[in-house]
Enzyme design. Sequence first.
Site, mmCIF file in Angstrom:
data_model
loop_
_atom_site.group_PDB
_atom_site.id
_atom_site.type_symbol
_atom_site.label_atom_id
_atom_site.label_comp_id
_atom_site.label_asym_id
_atom_site.label_seq_id
_atom_site.Cartn_x
_atom_site.Cartn_y
_atom_site.Cartn_z
ATOM 1 N N HIS A 91 -6.809 -5.711 -1.824
ATOM 2 C CA HIS A 91 -5.731 -4.892 -1.266
ATOM 3 C C HIS A 91 -4.869 -5.747 -0.341
ATOM 4 O O HIS A 91 -4.953 -5.662 0.880
ATOM 5 C CB HIS A 91 -6.331 -3.703 -0.519
ATOM 6 C CG HIS A 91 -5.364 -2.583 -0.291
ATOM 7 N ND1 HIS A 91 -4.696 -1.958 -1.318
ATOM 8 C CD2 HIS A 91 -4.944 -1.968 0.838
ATOM 9 C CE1 HIS A 91 -3.923 -1.009 -0.827
ATOM 10 N NE2 HIS A 91 -4.042 -1.003 0.486
ATOM 11 N N SER A 110 0.837 -1.191 0.000
ATOM 12 C CA SER A 110 0.000 0.000 0.000
ATOM 13 C C SER A 110 0.878 1.249 0.000
ATOM 14 O O SER A 110 1.662 1.437 -0.932
ATOM 15 C CB SER A 110 -0.957 -0.032 1.182
ATOM 16 O OG SER A 110 -1.994 0.895 1.019
ATOM 17 N N ASP A 140 -8.630 -4.893 -6.193
ATOM 18 C CA ASP A 140 -8.293 -3.915 -5.156
ATOM 19 C C ASP A 140 -9.133 -2.645 -5.310
ATOM 20 O O ASP A 140 -9.030 -1.950 -6.314
ATOM 21 C CB ASP A 140 -6.801 -3.573 -5.262
ATOM 22 C CG ASP A 140 -6.275 -2.789 -4.075
ATOM 23 O OD1 ASP A 140 -7.088 -2.184 -3.355
ATOM 24 O OD2 ASP A 140 -5.049 -2.786 -3.888
#
Length: 670
Positions: free
Chosen positions: A614, A495, A582
């Site tokens: 994600h 991320s 995601d």
Amino acid sequence: MIRYVLPVLLFAGALPAHAQAPVKETPLIERAKLFGNPSKSGGKLSPDGRWLSWIAPRDGVLNVWVAPANDLAQARPLTEEKVRPIRSSFWSPDSTTLLFIQDKGGDENFLLYGVNVASGKQINYTPFEKTRVRIVQISSKMKDRILVGINNRDARWHDVHSLDLASGKLTLVQQNDGYGGYVADELLNLRIASKARTDGGMQYFRLSDGKVESTPLAEVGLEDAQTTSPLGFTVDGKTLYWTDSRGRNTSALLAQDVASGKTTVVAQDPRTDIADALYDMRTGKVQAYTVNYLQQEYLPLTDELKADLAFLKKNTKGQFTVTSRTDADDKWLVAVDAVTAPPSSWLYERKTKKLTRLYVTRPELEGAPLVPMHAQQIKARDGLTLVSYLTLPQASKATAGGKATQAVPMVLLVHGGPWARDTYGYNGYHQWLANRGYAVLSVNFRGSTGFGKQFISAGDLQWGRKMHDDLLDAVQWAVQSGVTTADKVAIMGGSYGGYATLAGMAFTPTTFACGVDIVGPSNLFTLLQTIPPYWEAGKQQFYKRMGDPTTEEGKALLKERSPLNFAQNIQRPLLIGQGANDPRVNVAESDQIVAAMAAKNIPVTYVLFPDEGHGFARPVNNIAFNAVTENFLGQCLSGRAEPIGATLKASTAQVKHGAEFAPGLKEALQ
């Protein structure tokens, strides 16, 4: 929040010829022991104390299990997920039903399910498409229902419904026309509504009988927006607790008298924010709070828990966390984290001060060569203190205090968020990488949460600049401290940590030996264009802290800080992992930087998982990507790696580009 927490899962390997002799002496920890399914996790006591529930594999997939609290041998599975793991569950207030949320393929459209403990009947409480449920309030005083937020009418806003747990009937309580969230009391009355301001700040309004007052109860600017919010009411509804940084740097725990509006400081710490506490199960009054600067600790505020917390501190080996309490408050479930042993869960019976070990999350790691984690306070170039965590392999020949006497290759492991933080404790990724011969350093760079509002605000508009400088300063510290050498440092993260990896590769192209980006954004402009609609309330805060795509100045800043626009500068090996579904960091973020690099004939390896979002929830996928990762790092940093073997075939991995650039990957695909 663009947050991806690296799953607590890991692996093992065979020894390449270039491994150094000291590392060979450390037994390799097998992949499945670190990254496979835990044996048990997520334990919860039922409110009436009769049952213990947990998450454990059923036919290889994590499901919800239950057993009488006094007879775990009678354990039985309650759910039968076949593909996607259930990762947590929680009890209904009346102890009849176990609740859990589940999405499809990582799309984060979480729906709420319940399973009756007696009958085993499962119900989908929110059977809607493209909907994400939120739990608004569960009260021990209202046994038959809970409050949930559902965004099926308008994807941006969650309408509040009362859910009758027995029948599944949903009753609209409050239509939401622009409020970010609600706080209810113990009688499930909505009392507070929050609304985002255009400057990134927040307003909090009183609410009664469905009507929101026109004048805010409280108002905070951008600076306090992440460190000030209401926590909840006492049972009598007369006191409202806040975590509050107004007029101070770190957020204190405050008690506000609802009638007069007067606030009293309950607890504060100049080093760290206070947001977590233990509350009286009968009255809802705060009894103890937690401080988490270098490590977490409980501090009692009343005599009721003082002896209990002292007993647990004395009789547990490591950091402990109270994870579950019965309504009668006679039994607690306590998680114990010793760092160099797998986490365990214990039953604590308060009257007799009896502590019984119930389970170990990963018993196969007992006796494994796990190594300590060392908290470090590293100075940034402008004087900010960066709380960081260092794990050293046995080849470092570290002293008891965590000082390396032998330099080894290092992986800089960057957390997601960026408005999150790294913490002390057992960390599967630290243990895996250390076992492969690397020092591992995780840094709470500016913008990380938990260290006060000034530390968060120091990261405003600093993506790829001062936030990145902090990472570089930490690497410099590691080199100067003898942990590693400047030419043997990799950067890796998920991320925001993936963004930091891409920034490191593109903005400082000769600093890192290689990089591993997991679900990281490459273009900040397209990232902000594709955030989920239910993040609407936080959008202005993104703009103010990252760069505003609606202004020319903001567009220029976002362009300047996007690694995609500097992909031609990348010189060192790069591995990218991405989930196709995601919703936070769209698959296009990885697609476009891979395409830009391929157009310039710059090597990059890209692995896509069509059934993930994600991050990688399914262990087979996580293991497959990490198998590729450790071989990639082995070539780059000369550490150990197990052959990829059949891990890719057991997963859904699709190698979209650059199999030839990752050792063993082409062979594994054949």
